[in-house]
Scaffold this motif. Structure first.
Motif, PDB file in Angstrom:
ATOM      1  N   MET A   1      -4.841  -0.035  -4.029  1.00  0.00           N
ATOM      2  CA  MET A   1      -5.031   1.412  -4.214  1.00  0.00           C
ATOM      3  C   MET A   1      -6.516   1.737  -4.082  1.00  0.00           C
ATOM      4  SD  MET A   1      -2.303   2.355  -7.217  1.00  0.00           S
ATOM      5  CE  MET A   1      -1.613   3.839  -6.525  1.00  0.00           C
TER       6      MET A   1
ATOM      7  N   VAL B   1       0.857  -1.195   0.000  1.00  0.00           N
ATOM      8  CA  VAL B   1       0.000   0.000   0.000  1.00  0.00           C
ATOM      9  C   VAL B   1       0.895   1.249   0.000  1.00  0.00           C
ATOM     10  CG1 VAL B   1      -1.792   1.282   1.236  1.00  0.00           C
ATOM     11  CG2 VAL B   1      -1.798  -1.226   1.305  1.00  0.00           C
TER      12      VAL B   1
ATOM     13  N   GLN C   1      -5.856   7.965 -11.342  1.00  0.00           N
ATOM     14  CA  GLN C   1      -4.569   7.392 -10.936  1.00  0.00           C
ATOM     15  C   GLN C   1      -4.586   5.871 -11.055  1.00  0.00           C
ATOM     16  OE1 GLN C   1      -2.122   8.669  -7.395  1.00  0.00           O
ATOM     17  NE2 GLN C   1      -3.177   6.977  -6.425  1.00  0.00           N
ATOM     18  N   GLN C   2      -5.682   5.239 -10.571  1.00  0.00           N
ATOM     19  CA  GLN C   2      -5.694   3.766 -10.606  1.00  0.00           C
ATOM     20  C   GLN C   2      -5.780   3.243 -12.039  1.00  0.00           C
ATOM     21  OE1 GLN C   2      -8.702   1.828 -11.080  1.00  0.00           O
ATOM     22  NE2 GLN C   2     -10.199   3.462 -11.034  1.00  0.00           N
TER      23      GLN C   2
ATOM     24  N   VAL D   1       5.644   5.308  -8.494  1.00  0.00           N
ATOM     25  CA  VAL D   1       4.973   4.000  -8.331  1.00  0.00           C
ATOM     26  C   VAL D   1       5.825   2.903  -8.980  1.00  0.00           C
ATOM     27  CG1 VAL D   1       2.939   2.621  -8.957  1.00  0.00           C
ATOM     28  CG2 VAL D   1       2.642   4.929  -8.059  1.00  0.00           C
TER      29      VAL D   1
ATOM     30  N   HIS E   1      -6.910   4.943   4.058  1.00  0.00           N
ATOM     31  CA  HIS E   1      -5.632   4.242   3.893  1.00  0.00           C
ATOM     32  C   HIS E   1      -5.654   2.914   4.658  1.00  0.00           C
ATOM     33  CE1 HIS E   1      -4.110   8.566   3.515  1.00  0.00           C
ATOM     34  NE2 HIS E   1      -3.696   8.025   2.392  1.00  0.00           N
TER      35      HIS E   1
ATOM     36  N   THR F   1       1.588   5.173   0.094  1.00  0.00           N
ATOM     37  CA  THR F   1       0.842   6.364   0.535  1.00  0.00           C
ATOM     38  C   THR F   1       1.784   7.567   0.651  1.00  0.00           C
ATOM     39  OG1 THR F   1       1.219   6.374   2.933  1.00  0.00           O
ATOM     40  CG2 THR F   1      -0.407   4.804   2.113  1.00  0.00           C
TER      41      THR F   1
END
Ligand code: AMP
Length: 282
Positions: A148, A27, A155-156, A134, A37, A29
């Protein structure tokens, strides 16, 4: 929870665990963690044996220096939350560790229209910076699954394309947006809203819900519903709408007759804080 600051330390530690065939969930962040989150870490814990979280406020994805300088940091609280949820490894690199002097991003993936529209249009360079970090993180952690949020809808989609284009083995898992009781999407930036702006911010999700209801009306016209949404939001004194769009949920292209799945996406500034949200409409 193990806290590691060096790339090599993360790689060495995870190599040992992979030898034992343990599945790694990851994950990434930027910290200032909230329940959204934490829900990603919980998904990771349900699906993987080893859970890795990274906290790194990535300078290359901020097009606005002021936004970067004011990005909230709550590291002690973050560590406490990660310990409580049972995270195994926190990767906490410095900017120098991720971008050593002379670092160049060699393989810049071209995402085409997907990275040029909406956030790409309003935050030039944002997605190049995001994809760069990423990719770097994925090459370090080499997770079996990457978790995500749907909160960052564009973004995803871009990360999914990144994984495909680079032929990485990681599976991307998307979790639903966690919201406050009144509907406001949880975001690290919400702490910067003053009480008046916080009250107004609820209108973003209210408008999205209104659009979702309207689109299901048998006589609805997508263009008209989109205009209604944009006008409703901009009608509030104190809300500065950057965009309010209904798009093809897979490609983010403007809607045509082939678009089966639709998504409404919005970016708005309230009290100087830029917020984004979205809702899949069908
Ligand atoms: P950030 O720290 O804002 O870069 O977000 C890290 C990850 O958490 C991203 O995958 C986000 O999409 C996800 N995320 C942020 N807000 C939420 C939320 N309200 N619900 C679920 N996931 C979220």
């Amino acid at each position: 929870m193990l806290i590691l600051k060096k790339i090599e330390a993360v790689e060495n530690h995870l190599k040992q665990l992979k030898k034992r065939n343990l599945k790694i969930g990851f994950v990434p962040t930027m910290g200032a963690l909230h329940a959204g989150h934490i829900s990603l870490i919980e998904s990771s814990r349900q699906q993987c044996e080893v859970n890795v979280c990274s906290i790194f406020v990535n300078p290359t994805q901020f097009n606005d220096k002021n936004d970067f300088d004011n990005y909230p940091t709550t590291l002690d609280k973050d560590i406490e939350m990660l310990n409580d949820v049972g995270c195994d490894v926190l990767f906490l690199p410095s900017v120098k560790e991720m971008y050593p002097e002379g670092f160049v991003n060699k393989n810049k993936v071209d995402f085409g229209f997907l990275a040029k529209t909406l956030e790409g249009e309003h935050r030039p360079g944002h997605f190049d910076g995001m994809a760069q970090i990423v990719e770097k993180l994925l090459r370090i952690v080499k997770p079996d699954k990457l978790f995500m949020g749907q909160k960052d809808y564009q973004q995803q989609l871009i990360v999914s394309k990144l994984i495909k284009k680079l032929k990485l083995k990681t599976v991307l898992v998307i979790s639903p947006t966690l919201r406050e009781k009144d509907g406001l999407a949880m975001s690290s930036r919400n702490v910067r809203l003053n009480p008046e702006a916080r009250k107004l911010a609820v209108e973003i999700s209210r408008t999205l819900k209104g659009v979702k209801a309207a689109i299901h009306h048998p006589k609805s016209n997508i263009q008209q519903v989109q205009e209604w949404g944009g006008k409703r939001l901009s009608g509030f004194k104190g809300i500065e709408t950057e965009y309010f769009e209904i798009r093809n949920a897979d490609t983010l292209e403007p809607v045509d007759l082939k678009s089966k799945k639709l998504v409404a996406l919005v970016a708005a500034k309230i009290g100087g804080v830029r917020l984004i949200d979205n809702m899949v409409l069908n």
